[in-house]
Design an enzyme around this catalytic site. Structure first.
Site, PDB file in Angstrom:
ATOM      1  N   VAL A  36      -9.848   7.422  -0.372  1.00 21.13           N
ATOM      2  CA  VAL A  36      -9.802   8.808   0.093  1.00 21.13           C
ATOM      3  C   VAL A  36      -9.503   8.899   1.584  1.00 21.13           C
ATOM      4  O   VAL A  36      -8.702   9.713   2.022  1.00 21.13           O
ATOM      5  CB  VAL A  36     -11.134   9.527  -0.214  1.00 21.13           C
ATOM      6  CG1 VAL A  36     -11.132  10.943   0.358  1.00 21.13           C
ATOM      7  CG2 VAL A  36     -11.388   9.547  -1.707  1.00 21.13           C
ATOM      8  N   LYS A  52     -11.819  10.020  11.688  1.00 18.96           N
ATOM      9  CA  LYS A  52     -11.906   9.900  10.233  1.00 18.96           C
ATOM     10  C   LYS A  52     -11.042  10.989   9.604  1.00 18.96           C
ATOM     11  O   LYS A  52     -11.329  12.180   9.748  1.00 18.96           O
ATOM     12  CB  LYS A  52     -13.349  10.027   9.759  1.00 18.96           C
ATOM     13  CG  LYS A  52     -13.517   9.798   8.259  1.00 18.96           C
ATOM     14  CD  LYS A  52     -14.974   9.773   7.852  1.00 18.96           C
ATOM     15  CE  LYS A  52     -15.151   9.456   6.378  1.00 18.96           C
ATOM     16  NZ  LYS A  52     -16.581   9.402   5.975  1.00 18.96           N
ATOM     17  N   GLU A  99     -18.164   9.639  18.068  1.00 17.78           N
ATOM     18  CA  GLU A  99     -18.349   8.582  19.050  1.00 17.78           C
ATOM     19  C   GLU A  99     -17.974   7.236  18.420  1.00 17.78           C
ATOM     20  O   GLU A  99     -18.216   7.008  17.236  1.00 17.78           O
ATOM     21  CB  GLU A  99     -19.793   8.544  19.544  1.00 17.78           C
ATOM     22  CG  GLU A  99     -20.805   8.172  18.466  1.00 17.78           C
ATOM     23  CD  GLU A  99     -22.187   7.904  19.032  1.00 17.78           C
ATOM     24  OE1 GLU A  99     -22.289   7.252  20.084  1.00 17.78           O
ATOM     25  OE2 GLU A  99     -23.169   8.347  18.405  1.00 17.78           O
ATOM     26  N   VAL A 101     -18.715   3.452  17.915  1.00 17.24           N
ATOM     27  CA  VAL A 101     -19.872   2.566  18.013  1.00 17.24           C
ATOM     28  C   VAL A 101     -19.397   1.124  17.984  1.00 17.24           C
ATOM     29  O   VAL A 101     -18.800   0.672  17.000  1.00 17.24           O
ATOM     30  CB  VAL A 101     -20.864   2.816  16.863  1.00 17.24           C
ATOM     31  CG1 VAL A 101     -22.055   1.860  16.988  1.00 17.24           C
ATOM     32  CG2 VAL A 101     -21.335   4.260  16.871  1.00 17.24           C
ATOM     33  N   ASP A 142     -26.088   8.038   0.512  1.00 12.18           N
ATOM     34  CA  ASP A 142     -25.305   6.796   0.464  1.00 12.18           C
ATOM     35  C   ASP A 142     -25.826   5.795   1.496  1.00 12.18           C
ATOM     36  O   ASP A 142     -25.042   5.151   2.203  1.00 12.18           O
ATOM     37  CB  ASP A 142     -23.822   7.098   0.704  1.00 12.18           C
ATOM     38  CG  ASP A 142     -22.923   5.938   0.246  1.00 12.18           C
ATOM     39  OD1 ASP A 142     -23.381   5.139  -0.601  1.00 12.18           O
ATOM     40  OD2 ASP A 142     -21.784   5.836   0.714  1.00 12.18           O
ATOM     41  N   LYS A 144     -26.899   2.431   2.737  1.00 12.16           N
ATOM     42  CA  LYS A 144     -26.648   1.034   2.373  1.00 12.16           C
ATOM     43  C   LYS A 144     -26.336   0.269   3.657  1.00 12.16           C
ATOM     44  O   LYS A 144     -26.012   0.887   4.689  1.00 12.16           O
ATOM     45  CB  LYS A 144     -25.482   0.937   1.383  1.00 12.16           C
ATOM     46  CG  LYS A 144     -24.178   1.539   1.881  1.00 12.16           C
ATOM     47  CD  LYS A 144     -23.106   1.468   0.795  1.00 12.16           C
ATOM     48  CE  LYS A 144     -21.786   2.097   1.274  1.00 12.16           C
ATOM     49  NZ  LYS A 144     -20.752   2.039   0.228  1.00 12.16           N
ATOM     50  N   PRO A 145     -26.453  -1.066   3.644  1.00 16.72           N
ATOM     51  CA  PRO A 145     -26.243  -1.842   4.877  1.00 16.72           C
ATOM     52  C   PRO A 145     -24.887  -1.599   5.533  1.00 16.72           C
ATOM     53  O   PRO A 145     -24.773  -1.664   6.752  1.00 16.72           O
ATOM     54  CB  PRO A 145     -26.377  -3.293   4.388  1.00 16.72           C
ATOM     55  CG  PRO A 145     -27.281  -3.205   3.211  1.00 16.72           C
ATOM     56  CD  PRO A 145     -26.929  -1.912   2.538  1.00 16.72           C
ATOM     57  N   ASP A 161     -21.426   7.532   8.307  1.00 17.72           N
ATOM     58  CA  ASP A 161     -20.800   7.914   7.038  1.00 17.72           C
ATOM     59  C   ASP A 161     -21.650   8.906   6.246  1.00 17.72           C
ATOM     60  O   ASP A 161     -22.408   8.541   5.348  1.00 17.72           O
ATOM     61  CB  ASP A 161     -20.501   6.680   6.179  1.00 17.72           C
ATOM     62  CG  ASP A 161     -19.498   7.020   5.079  1.00 17.72           C
ATOM     63  OD1 ASP A 161     -19.221   8.219   4.862  1.00 17.72           O
ATOM     64  OD2 ASP A 161     -19.000   6.083   4.427  1.00 17.72           O
TER      65      ASP A 161
END
Length: 426
Positions: A36, A52, A99, A101, A142, A144-145, A161
């Site tokens: 997507v 994004k 920003e 990271v 969502d 997750k690591p 995210d």
């Protein structure tokens, strides 16, 4: 001194050319793409930004990108990536500007086998960030690591995210979502977002971080109704575990001291039997007494630390209770304001929507808004922190929507199908 002599005390940049500060995005570099999205970094105003955008400009994906921006722009927290806007960027199309990271994912960071103390600190920062998100009425969905970054400088958490995040206020993209390994079982069945969905994901992440939170992880992974109700409960459980751990350490040190005292006594009796070793006895006694003194100092310091932890826990509990009490008082005031309008009595005597006094709806909204604004101003002068004020204001604003829903439910209950249709048309 010759004016050409090098002065080593002068400060400055070492560079061959001057790098200008551009107001447009330059040096665009695609970092990765998914089915997507496309994610890139670019330079503007002399610093890096994360962009994004979308690979496909379908309406559903555009709505998802807009929704993510609307959620992100509300969040201002040191452990959450911040967004500054959404705008078209060259060939990438419309992009969320965030920003940049500089860091690695939690999964990559754990491969470096960080110390347990560092892992617990990261877990605490992550939990506090998720708690802040929930206080804003948002569920990430969502966790997750791969969506948790550890910064290169400072090793701080950055939660990223929010593409699948949801709130009660959004009416679009209401369907099950998440990453299979980390999403709770109920997320596969329902589209209704619940903060306990994120708590399940935290349990999986804590287990992979090898924190030693066995009991806490198990409760995070229980069925929905038996899970921690919110992040505050989870944090309280973690703090209680740390206190127990400190108590066990203190007990162990005390046992060691008793053992040392016993050894001192035994050694002293044995040395007294050898007159020729009197000097050695005195030295050994002095060494052991010094060790005991040091251990006593350690115990005293631990006792002080335990008291400080207990005081801090009590302070946090009182602060939490104060915020919850303020929310309940605000709800009571809103209820009282609605009752002053006579709305409920009006519906008790109403047999048909044809007799509905529509001014009552407007009056209800005015009374609620007036009460809400007055109460929030009172809270701002009450010594609360900005975070507490935001939580109280958001909770009461959400509570107002419940009254609006109740008003429409009463109308639907009383009115016929044609009356409801006419009312919706008006």
């Amino acid at each position: 001194m010759n004016k050409n002599t090098y002065d080593s005390s002068c400060s400055g940049y070492v560079m061959e050319i001057f790098e200008g500060i551009d107001t447009t995005f330059t040096d665009v570099e695609i970092l990765y793409t998914s089915e997507v999205n496309v994610v890139a970094k670019a330079k503007r105003y002399g610093r890096w930004w994360l962009l994004k955008g979308l690979r496909q400009n379908e309406a559903a994906y555009q709505q998802r990108l807009r929704k993510e921006f609307e959620i992100l722009i509300q969040l201002q927290h040191p452990n959450i990536v911040s967004a500054i806007g959404i705008e078209p960027v060259g060939n990438l199309g419309e992009c969320i500007v965030m920003e940049f990271v500089d860091g690695v994912t939690l999964k990559e960071w754990l491969q470096g086998t960080p110390k347990s103390q560092e892992r617990r600190r990261v877990a605490r920062e992550l939990t506090e960030a998720v708690g802040y998100v929930h206080a804003k009425g948002i569920v990430h969905r969502d966790l997750k690591p791969e969506n948790i970054l550890i910064t290169t400088n400072g090793k701080c958490v950055k939660l990223v995210d929010f593409g699948l995040a949801d709130t009660d206020s959004h009416a679009i993209l209401k369907q099950p979502a998440g990453t299979l390994r980390y999403m709770s079982p109920e997320q596969l069945q329902t589209a209704v977002a619940d903060v306990r969905n994120d708590i399940y994901s935290l349990g999986i992440i804590f287990d992979e971080m090898n924190l030693g939170y066995g009991h806490i992880v198990k409760k995070c992974l229980l069925p929905l109704e038996k899970r921690y109700k919110n992040v505050a409960e989870l944090l309280n459980a973690k703090q209680a575990r740390e206190k127990r751990r400190t108590l066990l350490m203190t007990t162990g040190i005390a046992f060691c001291i008793l053992l040392l005292v016993g050894l001192v006594g035994t050694q002293t009796m044995r040395l007294h039997g050898f007159a020729s070793q009197t000097t050695k006895i005195h030295k050994e006694q002095a060494r052991l007494e010094s060790t005991i003194t040091m251990l006593n100092d350690s115990i005293n310091q631990m006792a002080i630390t335990n008291r400080q932890l207990a005081d801090e826990q009590e302070r946090q509990n009182m602060k939490r209770q104060r915020v919850e009490t303020a929310i309940e008082k605000g709800k009571a005031r809103i209820d009282k304001a609605v009752r002053r309008t006579g709305l409920e009595q009006h519906f008790d005597t109403l047999s048909s929507l044809a007799y509905l006094d529509r001014k009552l709806s407007l009056r209800m909204m005015q009374e609620m808004n007036k009460t809400y604004e007055s109460y929030v101003e009172q809270i701002k002068a009450g010594g609360y922190t900005e975070t507490d004020i935001d939580e109280i204001a958001n909770s009461l604003a959400f509570y107002q929507t419940k009254w609006n829903e109740r008003y429409h439910q009463l109308c639907n209950k009383i009115g016929t199908k044609d009356e409801r249709k006419t009312m919706q048309g008006n």
